[in-house]
Design a protein around this motif. Structure first.
Motif, PDB file in Angstrom:
ATOM      1  N   VAL A   1       0.843  -1.194   0.000  1.00 53.42           N
ATOM      2  CA  VAL A   1       0.000   0.000   0.000  1.00 53.42           C
ATOM      3  C   VAL A   1       0.880   1.246   0.000  1.00 53.42           C
ATOM      4  O   VAL A   1       1.776   1.393   0.830  1.00 53.42           O
ATOM      5  N   VAL A   2       0.596   2.135  -0.955  1.00 52.69           N
ATOM      6  CA  VAL A   2       1.306   3.405  -1.079  1.00 52.69           C
ATOM      7  C   VAL A   2       0.315   4.527  -0.770  1.00 52.69           C
ATOM      8  O   VAL A   2      -0.738   4.620  -1.400  1.00 52.69           O
ATOM      9  N   ALA A   3       0.636   5.353   0.208  1.00 53.32           N
ATOM     10  CA  ALA A   3      -0.208   6.488   0.562  1.00 53.32           C
ATOM     11  C   ALA A   3       0.184   7.673  -0.313  1.00 53.32           C
ATOM     12  O   ALA A   3       1.360   8.027  -0.391  1.00 53.32           O
ATOM     13  N   LEU A   4      -0.791   8.276  -0.967  1.00 53.25           N
ATOM     14  CA  LEU A   4      -0.571   9.445  -1.824  1.00 53.25           C
ATOM     15  C   LEU A   4      -1.112  10.671  -1.098  1.00 53.25           C
ATOM     16  O   LEU A   4      -2.320  10.870  -0.993  1.00 53.25           O
ATOM     17  N   VAL A   5      -0.207  11.476  -0.553  1.00 57.54           N
ATOM     18  CA  VAL A   5      -0.591  12.650   0.229  1.00 57.54           C
ATOM     19  C   VAL A   5      -0.590  13.859  -0.689  1.00 57.54           C
ATOM     20  O   VAL A   5       0.442  14.222  -1.251  1.00 57.54           O
ATOM     21  N   VAL A   6      -1.768  14.474  -0.842  1.00 60.02           N
ATOM     22  CA  VAL A   6      -1.928  15.572  -1.793  1.00 60.02           C
ATOM     23  C   VAL A   6      -1.634  16.921  -1.153  1.00 60.02           C
ATOM     24  O   VAL A   6      -1.168  17.827  -1.818  1.00 60.02           O
ATOM     25  N   ASP A   7      -1.846  17.063   0.132  1.00 58.93           N
ATOM     26  CA  ASP A   7      -1.621  18.340   0.807  1.00 58.93           C
ATOM     27  C   ASP A   7      -0.130  18.636   0.852  1.00 58.93           C
ATOM     28  O   ASP A   7       0.639  17.870   1.420  1.00 58.93           O
ATOM     29  N   GLU A   8       0.258  19.739   0.250  1.00 60.19           N
ATOM     30  CA  GLU A   8       1.689  20.067   0.175  1.00 60.19           C
ATOM     31  C   GLU A   8       2.326  20.281   1.541  1.00 60.19           C
ATOM     32  O   GLU A   8       3.535  20.157   1.702  1.00 60.19           O
ATOM     33  N   LYS A   9       1.520  20.586   2.561  1.00 60.32           N
ATOM     34  CA  LYS A   9       2.050  20.791   3.904  1.00 60.32           C
ATOM     35  C   LYS A   9       2.137  19.489   4.675  1.00 60.32           C
ATOM     36  O   LYS A   9       2.596  19.450   5.796  1.00 60.32           O
ATOM     37  N   GLY A  10       1.649  18.416   4.069  1.00 62.47           N
ATOM     38  CA  GLY A  10       1.654  17.126   4.745  1.00 62.47           C
ATOM     39  C   GLY A  10       0.454  16.994   5.660  1.00 62.47           C
ATOM     40  O   GLY A  10      -0.425  17.837   5.689  1.00 62.47           O
ATOM     41  N   VAL A  11       0.422  15.935   6.393  1.00 64.27           N
ATOM     42  CA  VAL A  11      -0.679  15.683   7.312  1.00 64.27           C
ATOM     43  C   VAL A  11      -0.120  15.302   8.671  1.00 64.27           C
ATOM     44  O   VAL A  11       0.979  14.780   8.785  1.00 64.27           O
ATOM     45  N   GLU A  12      -0.903  15.594   9.697  1.00 66.68           N
ATOM     46  CA  GLU A  12      -0.517  15.176  11.046  1.00 66.68           C
ATOM     47  C   GLU A  12      -0.843  13.701  11.196  1.00 66.68           C
ATOM     48  O   GLU A  12      -1.765  13.195  10.582  1.00 66.68           O
ATOM     49  N   GLY A  13      -0.110  13.024  12.024  1.00 65.08           N
ATOM     50  CA  GLY A  13      -0.396  11.626  12.303  1.00 65.08           C
ATOM     51  C   GLY A  13       0.115  10.666  11.244  1.00 65.08           C
ATOM     52  O   GLY A  13      -0.460   9.614  11.011  1.00 65.08           O
ATOM     53  N   GLN A  14       1.201  11.036  10.578  1.00 65.84           N
ATOM     54  CA  GLN A  14       1.735  10.165   9.536  1.00 65.84           C
ATOM     55  C   GLN A  14       2.195   8.829  10.093  1.00 65.84           C
ATOM     56  O   GLN A  14       2.219   7.836   9.376  1.00 65.84           O
ATOM     57  N   SER A  15       2.529   8.788  11.373  1.00 62.26           N
ATOM     58  CA  SER A  15       2.917   7.503  11.968  1.00 62.26           C
ATOM     59  C   SER A  15       1.732   6.537  11.957  1.00 62.26           C
ATOM     60  O   SER A  15       1.914   5.325  11.896  1.00 62.26           O
ATOM     61  N   ALA A  16       0.507   7.081  11.992  1.00 61.77           N
ATOM     62  CA  ALA A  16      -0.686   6.225  11.920  1.00 61.77           C
ATOM     63  C   ALA A  16      -0.743   5.498  10.588  1.00 61.77           C
ATOM     64  O   ALA A  16      -1.222   4.363  10.517  1.00 61.77           O
ATOM     65  N   LEU A  17      -0.252   6.129   9.528  1.00 57.23           N
ATOM     66  CA  LEU A  17      -0.249   5.477   8.222  1.00 57.23           C
ATOM     67  C   LEU A  17       0.554   4.186   8.280  1.00 57.23           C
ATOM     68  O   LEU A  17       0.128   3.152   7.773  1.00 57.23           O
ATOM     69  N   GLN A  18       1.713   4.241   8.893  1.00 51.39           N
ATOM     70  CA  GLN A  18       2.545   3.044   9.008  1.00 51.39           C
ATOM     71  C   GLN A  18       1.911   2.019   9.933  1.00 51.39           C
ATOM     72  O   GLN A  18       1.976   0.826   9.676  1.00 51.39           O
ATOM     73  N   GLN A  19       1.270   2.472  11.002  1.00 48.73           N
ATOM     74  CA  GLN A  19       0.615   1.546  11.926  1.00 48.73           C
ATOM     75  C   GLN A  19      -0.512   0.791  11.241  1.00 48.73           C
ATOM     76  O   GLN A  19      -0.784  -0.358  11.583  1.00 48.73           O
ATOM     77  N   TYR A  20      -1.163   1.424  10.274  1.00 46.87           N
ATOM     78  CA  TYR A  20      -2.254   0.782   9.555  1.00 46.87           C
ATOM     79  C   TYR A  20      -1.764  -0.027   8.360  1.00 46.87           C
ATOM     80  O   TYR A  20      -2.550  -0.637   7.670  1.00 46.87           O
ATOM     81  N   GLY A  21      -0.459  -0.010   8.099  1.00 49.70           N
ATOM     82  CA  GLY A  21       0.090  -0.896   7.091  1.00 49.70           C
ATOM     83  C   GLY A  21       0.558  -0.260   5.800  1.00 49.70           C
ATOM     84  O   GLY A  21       0.825  -0.954   4.831  1.00 49.70           O
TER      85      GLY A  21
END
Length: 69
Positions: A34-54
């Motif tokens: 799974v590849v997360a595609l983050v569109v917001d140029e400033k990024g998002v908070e909680g990026q560690s949650a992305l890894q926790q969810y796989g």
């Protein structure tokens, strides 16, 4: 194994709960990459949650001439 991209939506730079469910479904018990595609140029908070969810990889998308909001 399939490689699946998930566009990450955010509200006030926070990852939506819907995205976390989509990531879980896309993983299909660890069978898919799974590849997360983050569109917001400033990024998002909680990026560690992305890894926790796989999420296996995070890709940031941006454009000089487009407003993604």
């Amino acid at each position: 194994m399939a490689k699946i991209g998930v566009v990450i939506e955010s509200e006030n730079r926070k990852i939506t709960q819907t995205n976390l469910g989509v990531i879980t479904a896309a993983r299909h018990a660890g069978e898919n990459e799974v590849v997360a595609l983050v569109v917001d140029e400033k990024g998002v908070e909680g990026q560690s949650a992305l890894q926790q969810y796989g999420v296996d990889k995070v890709v940031y998308l941006s454009s000089e001439n487009s407003d993604f909001s």
